[in-house]
Scaffold this motif. Sequence first.
Motif, PDB file in Angstrom:
ATOM      1  N   ARG A 175      -7.838   7.434 -13.287  1.00  0.00           N
ATOM      2  CA  ARG A 175      -8.707   8.612 -13.134  1.00  0.00           C
ATOM      3  C   ARG A 175      -7.957   9.902 -13.453  1.00  0.00           C
ATOM      4  N   ARG A 232       0.835  -1.210   0.000  1.00  0.00           N
ATOM      5  CA  ARG A 232       0.000   0.000   0.000  1.00  0.00           C
ATOM      6  C   ARG A 232       0.870   1.260   0.000  1.00  0.00           C
ATOM      7  N   ASP A 234       1.018   3.998  -3.073  1.00  0.00           N
ATOM      8  CA  ASP A 234       0.829   5.444  -2.889  1.00  0.00           C
ATOM      9  C   ASP A 234       2.007   6.220  -3.469  1.00  0.00           C
ATOM     10  N   ALA A 289      -6.925   2.278 -10.449  1.00  0.00           N
ATOM     11  CA  ALA A 289      -8.087   3.151 -10.575  1.00  0.00           C
ATOM     12  C   ALA A 289      -7.705   4.611 -10.359  1.00  0.00           C
ATOM     13  N   GLN A 290      -6.877   4.872  -9.355  1.00  0.00           N
ATOM     14  CA  GLN A 290      -6.460   6.245  -9.079  1.00  0.00           C
ATOM     15  C   GLN A 290      -5.618   6.802 -10.226  1.00  0.00           C
ATOM     16  N   TRP A 291      -4.708   5.998 -10.707  1.00  0.00           N
ATOM     17  CA  TRP A 291      -3.828   6.394 -11.817  1.00  0.00           C
ATOM     18  C   TRP A 291      -4.659   6.677 -13.072  1.00  0.00           C
ATOM     19  N   THR A 324      -6.897  -5.948  -4.106  1.00  0.00           N
ATOM     20  CA  THR A 324      -7.447  -4.648  -3.699  1.00  0.00           C
ATOM     21  C   THR A 324      -6.415  -3.541  -3.846  1.00  0.00           C
ATOM     22  N   VAL A 325      -5.192  -3.786  -3.402  1.00  0.00           N
ATOM     23  CA  VAL A 325      -4.129  -2.791  -3.529  1.00  0.00           C
ATOM     24  C   VAL A 325      -3.897  -2.449  -4.991  1.00  0.00           C
ATOM     25  N   THR A 326      -3.815  -3.478  -5.822  1.00  0.00           N
ATOM     26  CA  THR A 326      -3.571  -3.262  -7.252  1.00  0.00           C
ATOM     27  C   THR A 326      -4.708  -2.481  -7.892  1.00  0.00           C
ATOM     28  N   CYS A 327      -5.948  -2.855  -7.589  1.00  0.00           N
ATOM     29  CA  CYS A 327      -7.100  -2.175  -8.182  1.00  0.00           C
ATOM     30  C   CYS A 327      -7.176  -0.717  -7.747  1.00  0.00           C
ATOM     31  N   GLU A 328      -6.876  -0.442  -6.480  1.00  0.00           N
ATOM     32  CA  GLU A 328      -6.900   0.942  -5.992  1.00  0.00           C
ATOM     33  C   GLU A 328      -5.870   1.789  -6.718  1.00  0.00           C
ATOM     34  N   LEU A 329      -4.669   1.250  -6.875  1.00  0.00           N
ATOM     35  CA  LEU A 329      -3.604   1.981  -7.564  1.00  0.00           C
ATOM     36  C   LEU A 329      -3.995   2.269  -9.005  1.00  0.00           C
TER      37      LEU A 329
END
Length: 205
Positions: free
Chosen positions: A133, A63, A67, A129-131, A122-127
């Motif tokens: 966006r 995580r 970030d 998705a943020q990138w 989850t960590v991969t998907c969050e990264l």
Amino acid sequence: MPLTPKGAATRQRIVEGAAEQIREHGVFGARLEDVMARTATSKSQLFHYFPGGKDDLLLAVARYEADRVIEDQQPELGALTSWGAWWQWRDKLLARYRAQGANCPLHTALAQLGRATDAARTVTCELLAQWQRQLAAGIRHLQADGATDPRLDADREAAALVAGIQGGVLILMATGTTTHLEAALDSGLARLRGPAADRAGLAGS
């Protein structure tokens, strides 16, 4: 129960120390004993903050590194408002991965956790998705200014850019060269520039 400021600082120190240990020695050189020595923490402290032991710690490192992937691209990634800004972002991204070389703590931590686990996913998907966006927001800004084709699907183009970057990073980890990463970035930007940017005299500027 929320951590006290002191507890949060201690936990963060352990995570950052573990990340540094992985960068320098790889995940197999990041024994809990090494992390404890590096961060001046006891075994009871480490298991207080990471009850699941090394897996919990690796997830926290993943995580943290995810970030950093975004933070290291700022402020350029959050300000893709012109072709000049896009090229500055491209150069900054390449510089980051050239400096990192074949050792990627994020990929190392996720690989050790197992990419198929829910936590790693989850960590991969969050990264991603943020990138995605932030790239899509930059593409929409270009479209609003008439600097790229308004018919392009911004989310899909952003996803393709992220996919190309990640493929280039994986090849970099295997070969030590950024050639494929550079090609993926340049091809993605060339597609975005297209005739609209050429007509506006913005290509490559």
